[in-house]
Motif scaffolding. Structure first.
Motif, PDB file in Angstrom:
ATOM      1  N   GLY A  70     -32.991 -39.715   6.593  1.00  0.00           N
ATOM      2  CA  GLY A  70     -33.273 -40.903   7.677  1.00  0.00           C
ATOM      3  C   GLY A  70     -32.011 -41.043   8.454  1.00  0.00           C
ATOM      4  O   GLY A  70     -31.108 -40.514   8.532  1.00  0.00           O
ATOM      5  N   PRO A  71     -32.195 -41.977   9.322  1.00  0.00           N
ATOM      6  CA  PRO A  71     -30.995 -42.241  10.150  1.00  0.00           C
ATOM      7  C   PRO A  71     -29.647 -42.585   9.711  1.00  0.00           C
ATOM      8  O   PRO A  71     -28.658 -42.202  10.081  1.00  0.00           O
ATOM      9  CB  PRO A  71     -31.541 -43.361  11.251  1.00  0.00           C
ATOM     10  N   LYS A  79     -33.126 -31.463  11.047  1.00  0.00           N
ATOM     11  CA  LYS A  79     -34.368 -31.922  10.331  1.00  0.00           C
ATOM     12  C   LYS A  79     -34.588 -33.407  10.350  1.00  0.00           C
ATOM     13  O   LYS A  79     -35.613 -33.870   9.640  1.00  0.00           O
ATOM     14  CB  LYS A  79     -34.215 -31.498   8.760  1.00  0.00           C
ATOM     15  N   ARG A  80     -34.172 -34.300  11.119  1.00  0.00           N
ATOM     16  CA  ARG A  80     -34.102 -35.737  11.307  1.00  0.00           C
ATOM     17  C   ARG A  80     -35.398 -36.198  11.441  1.00  0.00           C
ATOM     18  O   ARG A  80     -35.759 -37.143  10.973  1.00  0.00           O
ATOM     19  CB  ARG A  80     -33.021 -36.381  11.970  1.00  0.00           C
ATOM     20  N   ASP A  81     -36.071 -35.591  12.379  1.00  0.00           N
ATOM     21  CA  ASP A  81     -37.448 -36.116  12.900  1.00  0.00           C
ATOM     22  C   ASP A  81     -38.465 -35.537  12.026  1.00  0.00           C
ATOM     23  O   ASP A  81     -39.980 -36.017  12.344  1.00  0.00           O
ATOM     24  CB  ASP A  81     -37.706 -35.649  14.369  1.00  0.00           C
ATOM     25  N   GLU A  82     -38.481 -34.646  11.156  1.00  0.00           N
ATOM     26  CA  GLU A  82     -39.455 -34.224  10.022  1.00  0.00           C
ATOM     27  C   GLU A  82     -39.991 -35.088   9.287  1.00  0.00           C
ATOM     28  O   GLU A  82     -39.176 -35.960   8.654  1.00  0.00           O
ATOM     29  CB  GLU A  82     -39.162 -32.941   9.478  1.00  0.00           C
TER      30      GLU A  82
END
Length: 117
Positions: A38-39, A88-91
């Motif tokens: 997550g962010p 990998k933040r957008d997966e």
């Protein structure tokens, strides 16, 4: 100078709390294979990087001894964590090994910070 250093230590701890907290809250999802980075984890890692660099500078400016090998090891681990989280933040789903590596490296960084004297 001590107050300023302590403020950045507190911000550094907040960063590690965001990174480790993001990992710990997703442990059940990791077991199910649905964990995501997550962010909060990205922002925590970035906060750690910025505050860590500032802390080294402030401590050196205050003529305090800095263990450059320890700082280098911690920086290398943090760069790996930051790279994994950033890529990998957008997966929607992150592989268990990658997610576990982020958590394990985060905990290793904590133990290096507290136990390496």
């Amino acid at each position: 100078m001590d107050v300023l250093i302590n403020v950045f230590v507190a911000l550094h701890i907040i960063g590690i709390a965001a990174l480790l907290g993001g990992f710990l809250t997703q442990m059940k999802a990791m077991g199910e294979g649905t964990a995501r980075l997550g962010p909060a984890m990205l922002h925590g890692a970035l906060t750690m990087l910025v505050t860590g660099v500032v802390l080294v500078g402030l401590n050196q400016a205050d003529d305090q001894a800095v263990n450059n090998i320890k700082i280098g090891v911690k920086l290398a681990i943090l760069v790996v964590i930051l790279g994994l989280v950033y890529v990998k933040r957008d997966e929607e789903r992150v592989d268990k090994a990658v997610f576990g590596a982020v958590g394990g490296l985060t905990m290793a960084n904590i133990f290096i910070a507290t136990l390496w004297t």
